[in-house]
Design an enzyme around this catalytic site. Sequence first.
Site, PDB file in Angstrom:
ATOM      1  N   GLU A  35       0.703  -1.350  -0.013  1.00 21.86           N
ATOM      2  CA  GLU A  35       0.015   0.051  -0.004  1.00 21.86           C
ATOM      3  C   GLU A  35       1.023   1.119   0.102  1.00 21.86           C
ATOM      4  OE1 GLU A  35      -3.117  -0.192  -1.150  1.00 21.86           O
ATOM      5  OE2 GLU A  35      -3.050  -1.741   0.128  1.00 21.86           O
ATOM      6  N   HIS A  36       0.545   2.167  -0.859  1.00 25.47           N
ATOM      7  CA  HIS A  36       1.327   3.387  -1.121  1.00 25.47           C
ATOM      8  C   HIS A  36       2.664   3.319  -1.436  1.00 25.47           C
ATOM      9  CE1 HIS A  36      -1.583   6.430   0.243  1.00 25.47           C
ATOM     10  NE2 HIS A  36      -2.288   5.386   0.991  1.00 25.47           N
ATOM     11  N   THR A  37       2.662   2.244  -2.109  1.00 29.41           N
ATOM     12  CA  THR A  37       4.119   1.707  -2.607  1.00 29.41           C
ATOM     13  C   THR A  37       4.258   2.114  -4.265  1.00 29.41           C
ATOM     14  OG1 THR A  37       3.573  -0.483  -2.845  1.00 29.41           O
ATOM     15  CG2 THR A  37       5.034  -0.089  -0.810  1.00 29.41           C
ATOM     16  N   ASP A  38       3.096   2.139  -4.749  1.00 32.14           N
ATOM     17  CA  ASP A  38       3.026   2.271  -6.324  1.00 32.14           C
ATOM     18  C   ASP A  38       3.534   3.551  -6.805  1.00 32.14           C
ATOM     19  OD1 ASP A  38       0.945   3.576  -5.253  1.00 32.14           O
ATOM     20  OD2 ASP A  38      -0.664   3.017  -6.841  1.00 32.14           O
ATOM     21  N   GLY A 124     -16.832   4.024  -4.145  1.00 28.50           N
ATOM     22  CA  GLY A 124     -16.191   4.597  -3.011  1.00 28.50           C
ATOM     23  C   GLY A 124     -15.833   3.939  -1.897  1.00 28.50           C
ATOM     24  N   GLU A 162      -7.571   8.716 -16.269  1.00 24.72           N
ATOM     25  CA  GLU A 162      -7.722   9.086 -14.911  1.00 24.72           C
ATOM     26  C   GLU A 162      -6.902  10.110 -14.342  1.00 24.72           C
ATOM     27  OE1 GLU A 162      -9.271   6.828 -10.689  1.00 24.72           O
ATOM     28  OE2 GLU A 162      -8.787   5.933 -12.457  1.00 24.72           O
ATOM     29  N   ASP A 174      -4.096  -0.048  -9.966  1.00 23.85           N
ATOM     30  CA  ASP A 174      -5.378  -0.242 -10.457  1.00 23.85           C
ATOM     31  C   ASP A 174      -5.639  -0.575 -11.666  1.00 23.85           C
ATOM     32  OD1 ASP A 174      -5.575   0.553  -7.578  1.00 23.85           O
ATOM     33  OD2 ASP A 174      -6.870   2.390  -8.119  1.00 23.85           O
TER      34      ASP A 174
END
Length: 384
Positions: A35-38, A124, A162, A174
Amino acid sequence: MTDAAARATAGFRSAYGAEPAGRWAAPGRVNLIGEHTDYNDGFVLPFALPLRTVAATAPQQGERWTVRSELSDAPVEFGAAEVDEPGRVTGWVAYVAGVVWALREAGHAVPGARIAIASDVPVGSGLSSSAAIEAAVLAALVDLGGLDLPTERQPRLAQRAENSYVGAPTGIMDQSAVIRCREGHALFLDCRDESVEHIPFDLDAAGLAVLVVDSRAPHRHADGEYAARRTSCERAAERLGVPALRDVAVADLDDALGRLDDETRRRVRHVVTEDQRVLDTVALLRASRVREIGPLLTASHVSMRDDFEITVPEIDTAVEAALAAGALGARMTGGGFGGCVLALVEADRASAVAEVVTQAYAEKGFAAPATVPVLPAPGATRLD
């Protein structure tokens, strides 16, 4: 035929009085770990969900696109003039217009189309509902137009839609997941060079399942906080003299942390150790040691809670309750400040774990969560 597929077909008939030429589907996704590594050029390990977005589509004359969603009252139409000016098409249909724009920007002759969209991916909830729309529409337009756009190039184009058209600063994970995942596998993605490896993740054979818990928590300051975390990471990389935090080795972490202020230190520690947790998880899955990944999932959550500070009480409650009910591991998945939790559970215990989580929510006065056990599903595809 999935519910979403049936609803997309019915929506097409209702809106256009005709049959679609075909139906294209793309899944939601959860990130098993990473997570939050991309956006730090690191590693992620998502897999596709059986929940899907379906675009029932047929050609339309000229450079016109008409889109109907089950979430709107009437179809929305736009043409080349509107789509070629980012910002003119707004709201949910901007995700569709963004795909058309990105294809045109890349030099493709995009066919006009009538589209009806239906989805089982909750909006969401951090399950990539927007990427699922983009991927389903992209697959439809590529097929209808006979466009030369290999699968491996499609995630970057959908991400451009996006980022540059809708204005959401997502990484490449994603779109890569919803387009490139395979059934029974997790997608090991190197976000620097976009190379992928399909890692066996056969939960069914191991008697396991992933329980996805939609926390139903309202996203609190998600956009601003996400941007703040990203800025903090970029500034830290600059301070440490590396291209991205992916380039800080675990062995060098203590030295790196000593050069940073307290808040930045915690942000960097999360990213560097999270990258290592992804690599460790991949190693275990390659060795068919699926049950042993549980502690890594839980450690990831602790890091997100304490170092990256992106969880909320509903999320932490779901993780704690799932672990207390016997989950092998549990963590928040997604950008944070709401969204979903995933828990690795014995398949025959999924309902019991879900009940414990729901009871924990009730005791704290939270709105009831939604829970569903899932197995890894395939990525975007044409249904018929």
